[in-house]
Design a protein around this motif. Structure first.
Motif, PDB file in Angstrom:
ATOM      1  N   MET A   1     -26.254 -32.941  14.438  1.00  0.00           N
ATOM      2  CA  MET A   1     -26.130 -34.173  15.190  1.00  0.00           C
ATOM      3  C   MET A   1     -25.231 -35.141  14.433  1.00  0.00           C
ATOM      4  O   MET A   1     -25.395 -35.379  13.254  1.00  0.00           O
ATOM      5  CB  MET A   1     -27.506 -34.791  15.392  1.00  0.00           C
ATOM      6  N   VAL A   2     -24.266 -35.711  15.149  1.00  0.00           N
ATOM      7  CA  VAL A   2     -23.301 -36.627  14.561  1.00  0.00           C
ATOM      8  C   VAL A   2     -23.601 -38.042  15.035  1.00  0.00           C
ATOM      9  O   VAL A   2     -23.917 -38.263  16.198  1.00  0.00           O
ATOM     10  CB  VAL A   2     -21.869 -36.212  14.967  1.00  0.00           C
ATOM     11  N   THR A   3     -23.494 -38.995  14.127  1.00  0.00           N
ATOM     12  CA  THR A   3     -23.745 -40.399  14.447  1.00  0.00           C
ATOM     13  C   THR A   3     -22.484 -41.233  14.202  1.00  0.00           C
ATOM     14  O   THR A   3     -21.516 -40.740  13.600  1.00  0.00           O
ATOM     15  CB  THR A   3     -24.877 -40.966  13.578  1.00  0.00           C
ATOM     16  N   VAL A   4     -22.522 -42.473  14.622  1.00  0.00           N
ATOM     17  CA  VAL A   4     -21.423 -43.395  14.343  1.00  0.00           C
ATOM     18  C   VAL A   4     -21.217 -43.504  12.835  1.00  0.00           C
ATOM     19  O   VAL A   4     -20.085 -43.538  12.356  1.00  0.00           O
ATOM     20  CB  VAL A   4     -21.696 -44.787  14.950  1.00  0.00           C
ATOM     21  N   ALA A   5     -22.290 -43.519  12.077  1.00  0.00           N
ATOM     22  CA  ALA A   5     -22.182 -43.615  10.614  1.00  0.00           C
ATOM     23  C   ALA A   5     -21.413 -42.433  10.038  1.00  0.00           C
ATOM     24  O   ALA A   5     -20.620 -42.602   9.096  1.00  0.00           O
ATOM     25  CB  ALA A   5     -23.565 -43.715   9.986  1.00  0.00           C
ATOM     26  N   ASP A   6     -21.621 -41.243  10.587  1.00  0.00           N
ATOM     27  CA  ASP A   6     -20.888 -40.061  10.121  1.00  0.00           C
ATOM     28  C   ASP A   6     -19.393 -40.208  10.390  1.00  0.00           C
ATOM     29  O   ASP A   6     -18.558 -39.915   9.530  1.00  0.00           O
ATOM     30  CB  ASP A   6     -21.393 -38.795  10.818  1.00  0.00           C
ATOM     31  N   VAL A   7     -19.054 -40.645  11.608  1.00  0.00           N
ATOM     32  CA  VAL A   7     -17.651 -40.829  11.973  1.00  0.00           C
ATOM     33  C   VAL A   7     -17.036 -41.938  11.124  1.00  0.00           C
ATOM     34  O   VAL A   7     -15.917 -41.799  10.621  1.00  0.00           O
ATOM     35  CB  VAL A   7     -17.506 -41.132  13.479  1.00  0.00           C
ATOM     36  N   ARG A   8     -17.760 -43.010  10.930  1.00  0.00           N
ATOM     37  CA  ARG A   8     -17.277 -44.136  10.107  1.00  0.00           C
ATOM     38  C   ARG A   8     -16.976 -43.669   8.680  1.00  0.00           C
ATOM     39  O   ARG A   8     -15.947 -44.021   8.110  1.00  0.00           O
ATOM     40  CB  ARG A   8     -18.315 -45.246  10.083  1.00  0.00           C
ATOM     41  N   ALA A   9     -17.878 -42.877   8.116  1.00  0.00           N
ATOM     42  CA  ALA A   9     -17.676 -42.395   6.746  1.00  0.00           C
ATOM     43  C   ALA A   9     -16.396 -41.572   6.638  1.00  0.00           C
ATOM     44  O   ALA A   9     -15.651 -41.706   5.661  1.00  0.00           O
ATOM     45  CB  ALA A   9     -18.883 -41.577   6.301  1.00  0.00           C
ATOM     46  N   LEU A  10     -16.129 -40.743   7.627  1.00  0.00           N
ATOM     47  CA  LEU A  10     -14.899 -39.950   7.622  1.00  0.00           C
ATOM     48  C   LEU A  10     -13.684 -40.844   7.874  1.00  0.00           C
ATOM     49  O   LEU A  10     -12.689 -40.772   7.149  1.00  0.00           O
ATOM     50  CB  LEU A  10     -14.963 -38.851   8.676  1.00  0.00           C
ATOM     51  N   ALA A  11     -13.750 -41.686   8.886  1.00  0.00           N
ATOM     52  CA  ALA A  11     -12.604 -42.527   9.258  1.00  0.00           C
ATOM     53  C   ALA A  11     -12.164 -43.425   8.108  1.00  0.00           C
ATOM     54  O   ALA A  11     -10.968 -43.666   7.934  1.00  0.00           O
ATOM     55  CB  ALA A  11     -12.950 -43.359  10.486  1.00  0.00           C
ATOM     56  N   ARG A  12     -13.098 -43.889   7.324  1.00  0.00           N
ATOM     57  CA  ARG A  12     -12.750 -44.752   6.181  1.00  0.00           C
ATOM     58  C   ARG A  12     -11.892 -44.026   5.149  1.00  0.00           C
ATOM     59  O   ARG A  12     -11.209 -44.673   4.349  1.00  0.00           O
ATOM     60  CB  ARG A  12     -14.006 -45.287   5.516  1.00  0.00           C
ATOM     61  N   THR A  13     -11.916 -42.709   5.153  1.00  0.00           N
ATOM     62  CA  THR A  13     -11.106 -41.946   4.208  1.00  0.00           C
ATOM     63  C   THR A  13      -9.710 -41.662   4.743  1.00  0.00           C
ATOM     64  O   THR A  13      -8.860 -41.174   4.004  1.00  0.00           O
ATOM     65  CB  THR A  13     -11.771 -40.597   3.856  1.00  0.00           C
ATOM     66  N   LEU A  14      -9.473 -41.944   6.023  1.00  0.00           N
ATOM     67  CA  LEU A  14      -8.188 -41.633   6.648  1.00  0.00           C
ATOM     68  C   LEU A  14      -7.256 -42.840   6.545  1.00  0.00           C
ATOM     69  O   LEU A  14      -7.585 -43.911   7.040  1.00  0.00           O
ATOM     70  CB  LEU A  14      -8.394 -41.221   8.108  1.00  0.00           C
TER      71      LEU A  14
ATOM     72  N   LEU B   1     -22.516 -32.276  18.578  1.00  0.00           N
ATOM     73  CA  LEU B   1     -21.512 -31.773  17.638  1.00  0.00           C
ATOM     74  C   LEU B   1     -22.170 -31.501  16.299  1.00  0.00           C
ATOM     75  O   LEU B   1     -23.107 -32.192  15.910  1.00  0.00           O
ATOM     76  CB  LEU B   1     -20.424 -32.817  17.405  1.00  0.00           C
ATOM     77  N   ASP B   2     -21.622 -30.543  15.575  1.00  0.00           N
ATOM     78  CA  ASP B   2     -22.040 -30.419  14.187  1.00  0.00           C
ATOM     79  C   ASP B   2     -21.007 -31.163  13.336  1.00  0.00           C
ATOM     80  O   ASP B   2     -19.957 -31.584  13.821  1.00  0.00           O
ATOM     81  CB  ASP B   2     -22.217 -28.959  13.762  1.00  0.00           C
ATOM     82  N   HIS B   3     -21.317 -31.346  12.085  1.00  0.00           N
ATOM     83  CA  HIS B   3     -20.463 -32.148  11.207  1.00  0.00           C
ATOM     84  C   HIS B   3     -19.054 -31.559  11.089  1.00  0.00           C
ATOM     85  O   HIS B   3     -18.072 -32.300  11.077  1.00  0.00           O
ATOM     86  CB  HIS B   3     -21.108 -32.309   9.832  1.00  0.00           C
TER      87      HIS B   3
ATOM     88  N   MET C   1     -17.026 -32.376  14.230  1.00  0.00           N
ATOM     89  CA  MET C   1     -16.658 -33.789  14.223  1.00  0.00           C
ATOM     90  C   MET C   1     -15.509 -34.032  13.254  1.00  0.00           C
ATOM     91  O   MET C   1     -14.547 -34.727  13.578  1.00  0.00           O
ATOM     92  CB  MET C   1     -17.865 -34.651  13.830  1.00  0.00           C
ATOM     93  N   THR C   2     -15.584 -33.443  12.078  1.00  0.00           N
ATOM     94  CA  THR C   2     -14.529 -33.632  11.087  1.00  0.00           C
ATOM     95  C   THR C   2     -13.194 -33.156  11.627  1.00  0.00           C
ATOM     96  O   THR C   2     -12.181 -33.849  11.514  1.00  0.00           O
ATOM     97  CB  THR C   2     -14.889 -32.895   9.780  1.00  0.00           C
ATOM     98  N   GLU C   3     -13.179 -31.997  12.244  1.00  0.00           N
ATOM     99  CA  GLU C   3     -11.931 -31.461  12.799  1.00  0.00           C
ATOM    100  C   GLU C   3     -11.411 -32.339  13.943  1.00  0.00           C
ATOM    101  O   GLU C   3     -10.228 -32.680  13.982  1.00  0.00           O
ATOM    102  CB  GLU C   3     -12.140 -30.040  13.294  1.00  0.00           C
ATOM    103  N   LEU C   4     -12.278 -32.729  14.867  1.00  0.00           N
ATOM    104  CA  LEU C   4     -11.850 -33.517  16.024  1.00  0.00           C
ATOM    105  C   LEU C   4     -11.332 -34.898  15.610  1.00  0.00           C
ATOM    106  O   LEU C   4     -10.279 -35.336  16.079  1.00  0.00           O
ATOM    107  CB  LEU C   4     -12.999 -33.662  17.019  1.00  0.00           C
ATOM    108  N   VAL C   5     -12.043 -35.572  14.736  1.00  0.00           N
ATOM    109  CA  VAL C   5     -11.628 -36.912  14.300  1.00  0.00           C
ATOM    110  C   VAL C   5     -10.346 -36.827  13.479  1.00  0.00           C
ATOM    111  O   VAL C   5      -9.416 -37.623  13.679  1.00  0.00           O
ATOM    112  CB  VAL C   5     -12.763 -37.617  13.524  1.00  0.00           C
ATOM    113  N   THR C   6     -10.258 -35.869  12.596  1.00  0.00           N
ATOM    114  CA  THR C   6      -9.056 -35.725  11.769  1.00  0.00           C
ATOM    115  C   THR C   6      -7.836 -35.397  12.626  1.00  0.00           C
ATOM    116  O   THR C   6      -6.757 -35.955  12.415  1.00  0.00           O
ATOM    117  CB  THR C   6      -9.274 -34.643  10.687  1.00  0.00           C
ATOM    118  N   GLU C   7      -8.002 -34.513  13.597  1.00  0.00           N
ATOM    119  CA  GLU C   7      -6.875 -34.171  14.470  1.00  0.00           C
ATOM    120  C   GLU C   7      -6.488 -35.346  15.367  1.00  0.00           C
ATOM    121  O   GLU C   7      -5.306 -35.543  15.657  1.00  0.00           O
ATOM    122  CB  GLU C   7      -7.197 -32.927  15.295  1.00  0.00           C
TER     123      GLU C   7
END
Length: 113
Positions: free
Chosen positions: A1-14, A85-87, A90-96
């Protein structure tokens, strides 16, 4: 399960990503271009995705992915239920999605391709 916090943590690295709350919706963007956005209730997430490939994505996993509303079909955009989504997905979709909105040199620098 993916949350806004998970996406935020990844997005902050981009690189060049900024987070905004617009009309009670969390959005991640580079410059003026949004590449990930959540619904007000955070139960759905939209993200940049090539128009020519989105029908295939939705057809492959209709319980996870769905097309945006008619007004947004003109954009490179698809939606999903982030809790399905699994983590890694989510990582692949957000990064792409991020890769679609940054200069090619920056994507190569960050992702190495």
């Amino acid at each position: 399960m993916v949350t806004v916090a998970d996406v935020r943590a990844l997005a902050r690295t981009l690189p060049r990503t900024t987070e905004h709350v617009i009309r009670d919706r969390i959005k991640f963007r580079v410059g003026a271009i949004v590449y990930v956005a959540f619904s007000r209730d955070e139960r759905t997430m939209g993200f940049g995705y090539p128009k020519e490939q989105r029908d295939g994505l939705v057809a492959a996993e209709p319980e996870v992915f769905f097309l945006p509303g008619a007004a947004d079909l003109r954009f490179n955009w698809v939606c999903c239920h982030p809790e399905r989504l699994d983590h890694d997905q989510m990582t692949e979709l957000v990064t792409e999605a991020w890769r679609m909105v940054v200069p090619k040199f920056l994507a190569r620098q960050r992702l190495g391709d």
